[in-house]
Design an enzyme around this catalytic site. Structure first.
Site, PDB file in Angstrom:
ATOM      1  CG  PHE A 256     -10.192  14.678 -24.440  1.00 14.28           C
ATOM      2  CD1 PHE A 256     -10.377  14.068 -25.667  1.00 14.28           C
ATOM      3  CD2 PHE A 256     -10.383  13.932 -23.288  1.00 14.28           C
ATOM      4  CE1 PHE A 256     -10.754  12.733 -25.749  1.00 14.28           C
ATOM      5  CE2 PHE A 256     -10.755  12.597 -23.365  1.00 14.28           C
ATOM      6  CZ  PHE A 256     -10.938  11.993 -24.589  1.00 14.28           C
ATOM      7  CB  THR A 257     -15.062  14.400 -23.954  1.00  9.70           C
ATOM      8  OG1 THR A 257     -14.126  13.326 -23.762  1.00  9.70           O
ATOM      9  CG2 THR A 257     -15.513  14.424 -25.406  1.00  9.70           C
TER      10      THR A 257
ATOM     11  CG  PHE B 133     -19.632  10.617 -25.810  1.00 12.02           C
ATOM     12  CD1 PHE B 133     -19.536  11.830 -25.149  1.00 12.02           C
ATOM     13  CD2 PHE B 133     -18.609   9.700 -25.676  1.00 12.02           C
ATOM     14  CE1 PHE B 133     -18.420  12.121 -24.360  1.00 12.02           C
ATOM     15  CE2 PHE B 133     -17.491   9.977 -24.895  1.00 12.02           C
ATOM     16  CZ  PHE B 133     -17.402  11.196 -24.232  1.00 12.02           C
TER      17      PHE B 133
ATOM     18  CG  ASP C 149      -3.918  15.622 -22.342  1.00 15.21           C
ATOM     19  OD1 ASP C 149      -3.226  14.589 -22.247  1.00 15.21           O
ATOM     20  OD2 ASP C 149      -5.157  15.605 -22.422  1.00 15.21           O
TER      21      ASP C 149
ATOM     22  CE1 TYR D 223      -4.159   1.860   0.691  1.00 17.38           C
ATOM     23  CE2 TYR D 223      -2.618   3.321   1.815  1.00 17.38           C
ATOM     24  CZ  TYR D 223      -3.864   3.088   1.257  1.00 17.38           C
ATOM     25  OH  TYR D 223      -4.801   4.072   1.255  1.00 17.38           O
TER      26      TYR D 223
ATOM     27  CE  LYS E 227      -6.352   8.165 -25.324  1.00 15.49           C
ATOM     28  NZ  LYS E 227      -6.814   7.983 -26.696  1.00 15.49           N
TER      29      LYS E 227
ATOM     30  NE  ARG F  46     -14.767  11.130 -29.681  1.00 20.18           N
ATOM     31  CZ  ARG F  46     -14.560  11.016 -28.376  1.00 20.18           C
ATOM     32  NH1 ARG F  46     -13.354  10.848 -27.898  1.00 20.18           N
ATOM     33  NH2 ARG F  46     -15.547  11.073 -27.520  1.00 20.18           N
TER      34      ARG F  46
HETATM   35  N1  F0G Z   1      -6.617  13.482 -22.651  1.00 24.20           N
HETATM   36  C1  F0G Z   1      -6.639  12.977 -23.893  1.00 24.20           C
HETATM   37  C2  F0G Z   1      -6.007  13.729 -25.012  1.00 24.20           C
HETATM   38  C3  F0G Z   1      -7.274  11.751 -24.126  1.00 24.20           C
HETATM   39  O1  F0G Z   1      -7.296  11.254 -25.355  1.00 24.20           O
HETATM   40  C4  F0G Z   1      -7.867  11.060 -23.040  1.00 24.20           C
HETATM   41  C5  F0G Z   1      -8.585   9.824 -23.254  1.00 24.20           C
HETATM   42  C6  F0G Z   1      -7.801  11.626 -21.777  1.00 24.20           C
HETATM   43  C7  F0G Z   1      -7.166  12.850 -21.612  1.00 24.20           C
HETATM   44  C8  F0G Z   1      -8.422  10.962 -20.589  1.00 24.20           C
HETATM   45  O2  F0G Z   1      -7.622   9.874 -20.234  1.00 24.20           O
HETATM   46  O3  F0G Z   1      -9.109   7.883 -20.595  1.00 24.20           O
HETATM   47  O4  F0G Z   1      -7.088   7.722 -19.150  1.00 24.20           O
HETATM   48  O5  F0G Z   1      -9.061   8.988 -18.405  1.00 24.20           O
HETATM   49  N2  F0G Z   1      -8.959   9.417 -24.376  1.00 24.20           N
HETATM   50  C9  F0G Z   1      -9.633   8.144 -24.615  1.00 24.20           C
HETATM   51  C10 F0G Z   1      -9.983   8.014 -26.079  1.00 24.20           C
HETATM   52  C11 F0G Z   1     -10.767   7.862 -23.727  1.00 24.20           C
HETATM   53  O6  F0G Z   1     -10.643   7.027 -26.407  1.00 24.20           O
HETATM   54  O7  F0G Z   1      -9.579   8.826 -26.891  1.00 24.20           O
HETATM   55  P1  F0G Z   1      -8.255   8.549 -19.563  1.00 24.20           P
END
Ligand code: F0G
Length: 482
Positions: A132-133, A455, A223, A80, A266, A389
C-alpha cells in the site's frame, strides 16, 4: 445470521438500515465541472467537495455512522490521561482481535510509522501480498524494501479467482531462503488488497503463511484496515467459513497474526487507528513512540468522541448486515457496468468499483497516465470523484523514468451505507457513455510533480484540448445543463 431473506441470499444489494440524516448535494453544470477539474490540476484530491456530486474518492473516514455510534460519542470522557473512553475502546479492540495489548494512533499510516520505526532496519526486506502506498513509503524511509509476493492471478484484471489477494507461498519460501529470516522483520498481509481492487485474502492462505513464518521465527503482521470486506468474502467464498459467525472468522484470522494494525477510518467507521500485539516486550518497545508522535497512550491522537465511535464501530463490524452492504453494492455496480461491456476488475472486490483503465483508454500511452486521465474524464461527465490507482500512484524509478503500474485502475469507492442504488446507476450510466466516447479521452502531463507520493498533491494539465472536445460531445448528447 439475522434477517436473511431470499433476496440477500442471492447477494443482491438490499439495505438493512434506514436513512435518518441526509446531506444536500450539488451537481454543477458541466462547464463548471470542467473549470473545477482544471483548477484542481486534474487531480481529484485537489477538488473542493462543493464541486463534487458523489464523493467516491475513498471510504476513509467517510463511511456512514450508526445511531449507536453517534449516541456513544455523547458519553466521551475527555481527559488527556486515563480517560474511561480509552478503556472502553481498548476492551472493544481486545474483544474483536483477541489480543492483549493495544496502542492507539491517529490513523493507519501513523501505525505504519510506529511499526516501521520500531522494526525495520537499513537493508531489511518486508515481504507482503501487495504494497500500500503509505506502508511502502514508511518502510523505504527506514532503509528497508518491499517484496510483493502476489500470485499471478492477482494482477490479471479479468479473473474468477475468489481470493486474488492470497500470498504466493512458493515466493515466500524463496525470499526467506534468499535474504535470510534475520533480514525479514515481519511478513505483512493486507486483508483486502487495496491497490489491486480490494481483493480478499482467504483464511486458509493466512494459515499457510503463518505456518511458514512460525517455522522461520518471523512475525506475521496483518493490515486490518479493510478487514470488514475480507470477513464478508471469507464468509461467502471460503467453504470452511460458511458456518462460522463473523466474529469467529475475525478471531480465526487474527489468532494467526503476531501484530495487527488498522485504520479506524475504515475498520470501525470513524476516525483513528491502532496496533495490537500479544508480546509484552514488543508492546513496550513501541509504546515509547506513541507519546512522541501521536499523543498520550490513552488517546494516541484521536478525539475521545471518535474513540467511542470506533468502539461501537468494531462491534458493528461483526454484523453481516453491516459488512455485506459495501461488497453487495459494489457487485451491483459491477453488474451494471458489465452489461455495457465496460472493462472492470473481476471478481468485484471490496472498498469500491475498479475500472480497468489500461483497457478503457488503451490508446493513451502509459506515460500519459491512463487511469488519471480517465478519472478526470469521469468527474467531468458525472461530477463523481474517483481516485487514480495506477502509474501516477507509483514512485518513479531511480533513473527518473516512469514505473508503469502492474494494474492501471480507477477506483470509485463506495463508503459504506452512504450512496443509494440510483446514484450508483447514474454513475454507471455516465461511465457507459464515456466508454462509447472513449476515443475522445486524452492523456495528462505534470505541471507540478512532488518527489514523494505525487498523487496526493501533484498538478497536471490535459495533453491538448481533449477535455473541451469531450464537453462539446456531452452537450450534443445530453443538452447544456447536467
Ligand atoms: N492500509 C490500507 C490497506 C489502507 O487502505 C490505508 C488507507 C492505510 C493503510 C492507511 O490508513 O488512511 O488511516 O492513514 N487507505 C485510504 C484509501 C487512504 O483511500 O484507500 P490511513
Amino acid at each position: 445470521m439475522s434477517n436473511i431473506k431470499f433476496f440477500k441470499e442471492e447477494n443482491l444489494a438490499l439495505e438493512m438500515h434506514k436513512v435518518r440524516i441526509v446531506q444536500k448535494l450539488n451537481l454543477l453544470p458541466i462547464d463548471e465541472r470542467l473549470r473545477a477539474i482544471k483548477e484542481a490540476g486534474n487531480n481529484t484530491f485537489l477538488l473542493r467537495n462543493k464541486e463534487v456530486y458523489l464523493d467516491m474518492l475513498t471510504d476513509s473516514g467517510t463511511n456512514a455512522m450508526s445511531d449507536r455510534q453517534l449516541g456513544a460519542m455523547m458519553i466521551a470522557d475527555d481527559s488527556y490521561a486515563g480517560s474511561e473512553t480509552f478503556y472502553r475502546l481498548e476492551a472493544a479492540v481486545q474483544k474483536f482481535f483477541g489480543k492483549k495489548y493495544f496502542l492507539p494512533a491517529h490513523q493507519g499510516r501513523a501505525c505504519e510509522h510506529i511499526l516501521a520505526k520500531s522494526l525495520v532496519k537499513e537493508g531489511d526486506v518486508v515481504p507482503m501480498n501487495y504494497h500500500f502506498t503509505t506502508t511502502k513509503t514508511h518502510i523505504n524511509m527506514q532503509g528497508g524494501r518491499v517484496e510483493e509476493l502476489y500470485k499471478e492471478e492477482a494482477v490479471k484484471t479479468t479473473s474468477s479467482d475468489p481470493f486474488k489477494g492470497d500470498m504466493d507461498l512458493n515466493k515466500l519460501n524463496a525470499i526467506i531462503a534468499e535474504v535470510g529470516s534475520e533480514h525479514i522483520p515481519f511478513v505483512r498481509i493486507e486483508l483486502g488488497t487495496n491497490l489491486i481492487g480490494g481483493q480478499p485474502v482467504s483464511l486458509s492462505n493466512i494459515e499457510e503463511v503463518s505456518k511458514i513464518c512460525k517455522k522461520h521465527g518471523i512475525r506475521l503482521m496483518l493490515d486490518a484496515s479493510l478487514m470488514t470486506d475480507n470477513l464478508y468474502f471469507n464468509k461467502v467464498r471460503e467453504e470452511r467459513c460458511k458456518d462460522m459467525s463473523i466474529a469467529e472468522i475475525a478471531r480465526a484470522i487474527s489468532d494467526l497474526a503476531d501484530i495487527i494494525y488498522f485504520s479506524a477510518r475504515k475498520l470501525g467507521s470513524a476516525k483513528g487507528g491502532g496496533i495490537v500485539v500479544n508480546e509484552k516486550e514488543l508492546f513496550d518497545q513501541m509504546k515509547v513512540l506513541i507519546p512522541i508522535y501521536e499523543g498520550f497512550l490513552t488517546y494516541g491522537g484521536m478525539s475521545t468522541r471518535e474513540m467511542e465511535a470506533v468502539a461501537i464501530g468494531l462491534e458493528e463490524a461483526t454484523d453481516i448486515d453491516m459488512i455485506s452492504h459495501g461488497p453487495e453494492f459494489i457487485a451491483e455496480f459491477a453488474r451494471i457496468l458489465q452489461s455495457y461491456n465496460v472493462p472492470i476488475v473481476t471478481p468485484a472486490g471490496g472498498l469500491g468499483l475498479h475500472l480497468n483503465a489500461r483497457e478503457f483508454v488503451g490508446h493513451i500511452p502509459g506515460e500519459k497516465y491512463q487511469a488519471a486521465s480517465l478519472v478526470a474524464a469521469i468527474y467531468i461527465v458525472s461530477g463523481a470523484r474517483g481516485m487514480e490507482r495506477g502509474t501516477l500512484s507509483e514512485e518513479k524509478n531511480a533513473d527518473g523514468s516512469e514505473h508503469i503500474a502492474e494494474c492501471e485502475l480507477v477506483r470509485l469507492a463506495l463508503p459504506r451505507r452512504v450512496f443509494t442504488l440510483s446514484q450508483v446507476r447514474f454513475v454507471a450510466d455516465r461511465i457507459a457513455w464515456l466508454y462509447e466516447n472513449r476515443h475522445l479521452i486524452g492523456g495528462l502531463k505534470f505541471v507540478e510533480e512532488p518527489a514523494v507520493m505525487r498523487f496526493f498533491i501533484g498538478r497536471l494539465e490535459a495533453d491538448g484540448d481533449w477535455q473541451e472536445k469531450l464537453v462539446a460531445k456531452f452537450k450534443e448528447d445530453f443538452g447544456e445543463s447536467l
